[in-house]
Design a protein around this motif. Structure first.
Motif, short mmCIF file in Angstrom:
data_model
loop_
_atom_site.label_atom_id
_atom_site.label_comp_id
_atom_site.label_asym_id
_atom_site.label_seq_id
_atom_site.Cartn_x
_atom_site.Cartn_y
_atom_site.Cartn_z
N THR A 177 -2.25 2.12 -4.60
CA THR A 177 -2.59 3.67 -3.89
C THR A 177 -3.77 3.67 -3.11
O THR A 177 -4.86 3.55 -3.56
CB THR A 177 -2.52 4.71 -5.00
OG1 THR A 177 -1.44 4.62 -5.95
CG2 THR A 177 -2.76 6.24 -4.38
N ARG A 178 -3.65 4.12 -1.96
CA ARG A 178 -4.53 4.04 -0.73
C ARG A 178 -4.75 5.35 -0.35
O ARG A 178 -4.07 5.68 0.57
CB ARG A 178 -4.59 3.06 0.13
CG ARG A 178 -4.16 1.51 -0.18
CD ARG A 178 -5.35 0.98 -0.78
NE ARG A 178 -4.99 -0.14 -1.65
CZ ARG A 178 -4.72 -1.58 -0.85
NH1 ARG A 178 -4.87 -1.53 0.35
NH2 ARG A 178 -4.39 -2.51 -1.56
N SER A 232 -7.88 8.63 0.62
CA SER A 232 -9.29 8.89 0.87
C SER A 232 -10.05 9.79 0.10
O SER A 232 -9.33 10.35 -0.85
CB SER A 232 -9.38 9.42 2.47
OG SER A 232 -8.95 10.51 2.45
N GLU A 263 -5.96 1.65 -7.32
CA GLU A 263 -5.97 0.29 -6.63
C GLU A 263 -4.70 -0.45 -7.32
O GLU A 263 -4.09 -0.98 -6.51
CB GLU A 263 -7.36 -0.49 -6.52
CG GLU A 263 -7.37 -1.90 -6.25
CD GLU A 263 -7.02 -1.86 -4.79
OE1 GLU A 263 -6.45 -3.10 -4.53
OE2 GLU A 263 -7.17 -0.95 -3.71
N ARG A 269 -10.56 5.04 -9.35
CA ARG A 269 -10.37 4.25 -8.07
C ARG A 269 -9.86 2.96 -8.16
O ARG A 269 -8.80 2.62 -7.80
CB ARG A 269 -11.85 4.10 -7.24
CG ARG A 269 -12.03 5.14 -6.17
CD ARG A 269 -11.16 5.23 -5.13
NE ARG A 269 -11.09 6.45 -4.40
CZ ARG A 269 -10.21 6.75 -3.33
NH1 ARG A 269 -9.25 6.19 -3.34
NH2 ARG A 269 -10.60 7.70 -2.36
N ALA A 279 0.74 -1.08 -0.05
CA ALA A 279 0.01 -0.04 -0.07
C ALA A 279 0.80 1.17 -0.05
O ALA A 279 1.80 1.29 0.90
CB ALA A 279 -0.91 -0.07 1.34
#
Length: 362
Positions: free
Chosen positions: A55-56, A58, A51, A47, A27
């Protein structure tokens, strides 16, 4: 002038996979493709592109806006003002090209396109005192704008503002798209004070295309940005060096030459979304040499995703949702079996969607 370094197709594609960070594991809190914007088209969109790069981030860390080519793209929220400056047309000729046929009535009326975009932006911001659905915004614009800004729409049997000026004016107005809304909802970007006065190098679209989709030429970069070649040449970086690929002269950023000449060997398998940046370069013959394969992958309607194995796009894929289960249809262009690693990625996609993978289908 320096002698061009000769490179081959494999080096270029391996370089791009690494530049796109498609070979990453684990991550991560950021990714280089956010410099150019991550296109958010389709059910998985930005998104999923994040992913598969590990890449994480918010939703609060990102903002979504219509930018290059009028398409929705995700960027870092902290850079909203700089992005607005980076994606703005460079000149009147550039603005006219980006809005397509909407430039003709404006020119006839003696209204510069750049002035028109500012006028539309001011009107849109006034309308969007609260979040507003695109259709409502369009209707309100129709009531407030003059004839050169409007067109008759046969499918809707109604008069609307031209689509590209509508989209390109939104970020000028400090408006973002609310994630997950369809039809899209426009809302004001918090604490908006207008576009930045300067653009940092990493957000410069010409440099970003060279870095992520290079080596390249002004014509290829212009095709991606949707700008005149002349404008791109005027903004061509000075710190480029020439390379030669199959007899063609191309440029790469000097700092990236070593990475291009000696790129890492990659064995990653990824299900690229239909509008993933890796598939957005304008040198499609380089990315997918086969004419039939290109015809399958880059369809005008119903575009599938691409199956990336190492540095090669070897086939296309489509999701098939059935309630809580997801099946995936894979076409391997050489007629072989589904490559090893694709099933694991299909399971990853299903989990990302909140479904269970239920096998491959035709």
């Amino acid at each position: 002038m320096s002698t061009p370094t000769t490179v081959i197709r494999e080096q270029v594609l391996r370089y791009r996979v690494a530049a796109h960070e498609l070979d990453r594991v684990g991550a991560h809190g950021d990714t280089a493709v956010l410099d150019l914007g991550v296109q958010d088209t389709g059910p998985d969109g930005a998104r999923w592109a994040l992913e598969i790069r590990g890449t994480r981030v918010s939703d609060e860390d990102l903002f979504l806006a219509w930018t290059l080519r009028g398409a929705p793209h995700a960027y870092r929220r902290a850079e909203a003002a700089q992005v607005a400056a980076a994606v703005a047309p460079w000149s009147e000729a550039d603005a006219a090209k980006r809005v397509f046929d909407a430039s003709r009535p404006l020119k006839k009326a003696g209204i510069p396109v750049l002035d028109a975009l500012d006028h539309i932006a001011e009107t849109m911001r006034d309308i969007a005192a609260r979040p507003v659905v695109k259709g409502e915004m369009s209707g309100a614009l129709t009531e407030r704008l003059e004839e050169p800004y409007l067109r008759w729409c046969n499918p809707c049997q109604a008069t609307h503002a031209y689509e590209q000026p509508f989209r390109l004016s939104a970020l000028r107005a400090g408006l973002e798209l609310e994630p997950g809304t369809s039809p899209p909802v426009l809302r004001r970007i918090p604490r908006w004070r207008g576009p930045a006065k300067s653009v940092p190098d990493h957000l410069d679209p010409v440099r970003s295309v060279l870095r992520l989709l290079g080596p390249s030429t002004p014509k290829l970069v212009a095709g991606y940005i949707d700008s005149p070649v002349r404008d791109v040449k005027e903004h061509w970086p000075e710190d480029v060096v020439p390379v030669e690929l199959a007899g063609q002269s191309l440029d790469v950023l000097a700092d990236d030459l070593d990475a291009l000449v000696d790129p890492p060997t990659v064995d990653a398998v990824r299900l690229l979304g239909p509008f993933d940046l890796f598939l957005q370069s304008r040198d499609r013959e380089l990315v997918v040499p086969g004419a039939d394969a290109r015809k399958d992958l880059w369809r005008t309607l119903g575009r599938p995703g691409g199956v990336l194995v190492g540095h090669e796009v070897v086939g296309s894929w489509r999701p098939r949702s059935k309630g809580k289960k997801l099946q995936v249809a894979v076409t391997v262009w050489d007629g072989g079996t589904v490559p090893a690693g694709v099933e694991e990625q299909a399971e990853r996609l299903a989990a990302f969607r909140g479904q269970a993978f239920d096998g491959f289908v035709q």
